[in-house]
Design a protein around this motif. Structure first.
Motif, PDB file in Angstrom:
ATOM      1  N   LYS A   2      11.855  -6.114   3.373  1.00 55.75           N
ATOM      2  CA  LYS A   2      10.919  -5.448   3.897  1.00 55.75           C
ATOM      3  C   LYS A   2       9.513  -6.223   3.675  1.00 55.75           C
ATOM      4  O   LYS A   2       9.417  -6.660   2.557  1.00 55.75           O
ATOM      5  CB  LYS A   2      10.719  -4.075   3.397  1.00 55.75           C
ATOM      6  CG  LYS A   2      11.971  -2.961   3.833  1.00 55.75           C
ATOM      7  CD  LYS A   2      11.910  -1.736   3.162  1.00 55.75           C
ATOM      8  CE  LYS A   2      13.049  -0.742   3.586  1.00 55.75           C
ATOM      9  NZ  LYS A   2      12.509   0.589   3.019  1.00 55.75           N
ATOM     10  N   LEU A  21       4.948   4.766   5.624  1.00 59.74           N
ATOM     11  CA  LEU A  21       5.146   3.469   5.565  1.00 59.74           C
ATOM     12  C   LEU A  21       6.715   3.202   4.890  1.00 59.74           C
ATOM     13  O   LEU A  21       7.599   2.068   5.178  1.00 59.74           O
ATOM     14  CB  LEU A  21       4.241   2.600   5.094  1.00 59.74           C
ATOM     15  CG  LEU A  21       2.936   2.111   5.779  1.00 59.74           C
ATOM     16  CD1 LEU A  21       2.136   1.251   5.010  1.00 59.74           C
ATOM     17  CD2 LEU A  21       3.483   1.493   7.139  1.00 59.74           C
ATOM     18  N   THR A  24       9.851   1.554   6.410  1.00 60.58           N
ATOM     19  CA  THR A  24       9.794  -0.117   6.819  1.00 60.58           C
ATOM     20  C   THR A  24       9.109  -0.854   5.739  1.00 60.58           C
ATOM     21  O   THR A  24       9.162  -2.188   6.262  1.00 60.58           O
ATOM     22  CB  THR A  24       8.944  -0.106   8.087  1.00 60.58           C
ATOM     23  OG1 THR A  24       7.722   0.631   8.089  1.00 60.58           O
ATOM     24  CG2 THR A  24       9.912   0.812   9.365  1.00 60.58           C
ATOM     25  N   HIS A  25       8.542  -0.509   4.754  1.00 62.06           N
ATOM     26  CA  HIS A  25       7.791  -1.243   3.885  1.00 62.06           C
ATOM     27  C   HIS A  25       8.076  -1.021   2.480  1.00 62.06           C
ATOM     28  O   HIS A  25       8.676   0.102   2.155  1.00 62.06           O
ATOM     29  CB  HIS A  25       6.398  -0.908   4.047  1.00 62.06           C
ATOM     30  CG  HIS A  25       5.790  -1.587   5.337  1.00 62.06           C
ATOM     31  ND1 HIS A  25       6.285  -1.158   6.743  1.00 62.06           N
ATOM     32  CD2 HIS A  25       5.092  -2.858   5.537  1.00 62.06           C
ATOM     33  CE1 HIS A  25       5.331  -1.920   7.396  1.00 62.06           C
ATOM     34  NE2 HIS A  25       4.737  -2.853   7.042  1.00 62.06           N
ATOM     35  N   ALA A 461      -0.203   3.779  10.172  1.00 63.48           N
ATOM     36  CA  ALA A 461       1.352   3.585   9.898  1.00 63.48           C
ATOM     37  C   ALA A 461       2.090   3.105  10.923  1.00 63.48           C
ATOM     38  O   ALA A 461       2.838   2.345  11.035  1.00 63.48           O
ATOM     39  CB  ALA A 461       2.005   4.658   9.118  1.00 63.48           C
ATOM     40  N   ARG A 465       3.816  -0.434  11.735  1.00 61.60           N
ATOM     41  CA  ARG A 465       5.453  -0.540  11.958  1.00 61.60           C
ATOM     42  C   ARG A 465       5.491  -1.217  13.378  1.00 61.60           C
ATOM     43  O   ARG A 465       6.571  -1.477  13.673  1.00 61.60           O
ATOM     44  CB  ARG A 465       5.987   0.834  11.893  1.00 61.60           C
ATOM     45  CG  ARG A 465       6.046   1.618  10.761  1.00 61.60           C
ATOM     46  CD  ARG A 465       6.852   2.807  10.808  1.00 61.60           C
ATOM     47  NE  ARG A 465       6.543   3.809  11.693  1.00 61.60           N
ATOM     48  CZ  ARG A 465       5.721   4.792  11.557  1.00 61.60           C
ATOM     49  NH1 ARG A 465       5.271   5.133  10.626  1.00 61.60           N
ATOM     50  NH2 ARG A 465       5.422   5.708  12.717  1.00 61.60           N
TER      51      ARG A 465
END
Length: 478
Positions: A2, A21, A24-25, A461, A465
């Motif tokens: 990620k 987030l 995905t992060h 965000a 993304r």
């Protein structure tokens, strides 16, 4: 693997962005505050004093540990006049943010606003602009309510330097705590240090790199001056509606009365008054309730509370749904202030020579003060059909204080000639540095900034993304 997002600041914007987030992060939050009021990082007023204390928050949750944020959308007219995109672009994020902050669908509250406006008209109040301000029953520290503990990495310390990479990108931050320095790498960096903290960080960065919008960092400062301006006695049972419990929720809805002067919005909340025509004006906007929230076990706060009968009426209505009949109300002004292109926020060495202090220069031009005077007359004229008597407090302008809605100091703009950040919140001239707090807001009208900060965080965000926002979840309300 990620991408790694480094967020500077664990307040409302930083917490909401981190939450959005996480799928995905890998998220790192840099927070310098050890507690909600951290004396190591003072703010010095060189203009008008804030009076409201504290008017900044630190630590995990930031100001959400201090204030019971009222949720209100910025008026569409304000977007059209001051924002680089229309309100419709932020609407889906408003809806998502509202549910996260209140566990209530925004559409349900919007319907309640229209019903309540109709009930005001049935009482005989003239038609006028009344915006809906919704208070969830219980305040929320977002760090706790979003369950971020253990889900994000927390780095304690103050950002003291920036390491530049290639192509206008940041490679790392230098964070200092207790004399020790640490390098924090990331793929994307977000400043969420608040309307007073973020512009100072941008000013530091501009010493390394000629940012095209650097002149706007710390400029265009906006806060809401507020105070009690007078008292009225009404002829209708307004006490049934002033703090309206929205059906199907545990929250309350208030409709501030809004008048306009020179393109500026001025709002007035009617608050029940236990001591009508009393000798002295009500002295505190926040009063003892904020002290009780921060320290509910101190019996001295409860002793002080019983000296504030207006607050007791407020609590009985807000917490327990008890509406004691009263026809006496105070008028609480919250005004949109004009902004100036001159820098109003910067930093300087602390008085003790250790560290630095933030500096805020908050000024209210005489022409604006005249507009506020005229707005008070306007709202009394507007209320005249349902008013038996009214008076204005002499010298009320001397009691003006900060609403702690610090905004505009790194505002969104179509290009670097008008603001520090582009329409996505990316700092002009930078490839991977964004802003996500009240500093982004170009204008707020009379709205508390919390809901808009949360909506902007969700919008950012979605941008990071690389996909559009999800639709708000369906309501289970009738």
């Amino acid at each position: 693997m990620k991408p790694r997002a480094v967020i500077v600041g664990a307040g409302l914007g930083g917490c909401m962005l981190a939450h959005a987030l996480l799928p995905t992060h890998d998220v790192v939050i840099v927070e310098r505050g050890a507690e909600v009021e951290d004396p190591r990082y003072p703010v010095v007023d060189v203009g008008l004093p804030a009076v409201t204390q504290p008017h900044v928050g630190a630590g995990l949750g930031g100001s959400t540990q201090l204030w019971h944020n009222g949720l209100i959308e910025i008026d569409e007219e304000i977007f059209a006049a001051h924002w680089p995109f229309p309100k419709a672009e932020l609407d889906p994020f408003y809806a998502q943010a509202f549910e996260l902050l209140a566990d209530t669908p925004l559409a349900h509250v919007r319907e309640a606003i229209e019903r309540l406006r109709q009930r005001y008209r049935e009482l005989g109040l003239p038609p006028g602009l009344m915006q809906g301000l919704y208070y969830p029953r219980w305040p929320r520290n977002l760090w706790t309510s979003l369950q971020l503990q253990g889900r994000v990495e927390v780095v304690r310390g103050n950002v003291v330097d920036f390491e530049l990479g290639d192509g206008g990108a940041l490679a790392a931050l230098t964070v200092e705590e207790g004399g020790e320095r640490r390098r924090v790498e990331g793929d994307v960096f977000v400043l969420a240090a608040g309307g007073l903290g973020t512009p100072v960080l941008l000013q530091k960065l501009a010493r390394h790199l000629p940012l095209p919008g650097a002149v706007h960092a710390g400029a265009h400062y906006e806060d809401h001056p507020m105070t009690f301006v007078g008292e009225v006695e009404v002829t209708v049972p307004l006490y049934r509606l002033w703090n309206y419990r929205v059906p199907g929720t545990d929250g309350n809805l208030r409709l501030p009365l809004v008048v306009k002067r020179a393109g500026l919005h001025m709002s007035f909340q009617l608050r029940p008054a236990a001591n009508y025509y009393r000798a002295s004006r009500r002295e505190q906007v926040g009063s003892v309730l904020n002290d009780l929230r921060r320290n509910p076990w101190n019996p001295l706060h409860y002793a002080r509370l019983f000296k504030h009968w207006d607050d007791i009426l407020d609590i009985l209505s807000f917490k327990f749904g008890i509406h004691l009949p009263t026809r006496h109300y105070t008028l609480l002004l919250c005004a949109q202030m004009p902004t100036a292109p001159e820098r109003s926020v910067w930093s300087q060495p602390a008085q003790d020579g250790a560290g630095e202090a933030g500096v805020r220069c908050w000024t209210l031009p005489q022409a604006f003060r005249d507009h506020m005077d005229q707005a008070v007359q306007d709202v009394l004229a507007w209320l005249a059909p349902v008013t038996r008597s009214a008076r204005i407090f002499s010298g009320w302008q001397g009691d003006l204080r900060s609403a702690a809605h610090h905004s505009g100091t790194a505002r969104l703009s179509a290009d670097a000639t008008a603001g520090a950040c582009d329409v996505d919140g990316r700092v002009h001239g930078m490839a991977n540095l964004y802003v996500c707090d009240g500093a982004l807001i170009p204008a707020s009208g009379i709205a508390n900034t919390g809901l808009t900060i949360a909506a902007l965080a969700l919008r950012l965000a979605a941008h990071l993304r690389g996909r559009p926002a999800a639709a708000p979840r369906a309501s289970s309300q009738p």
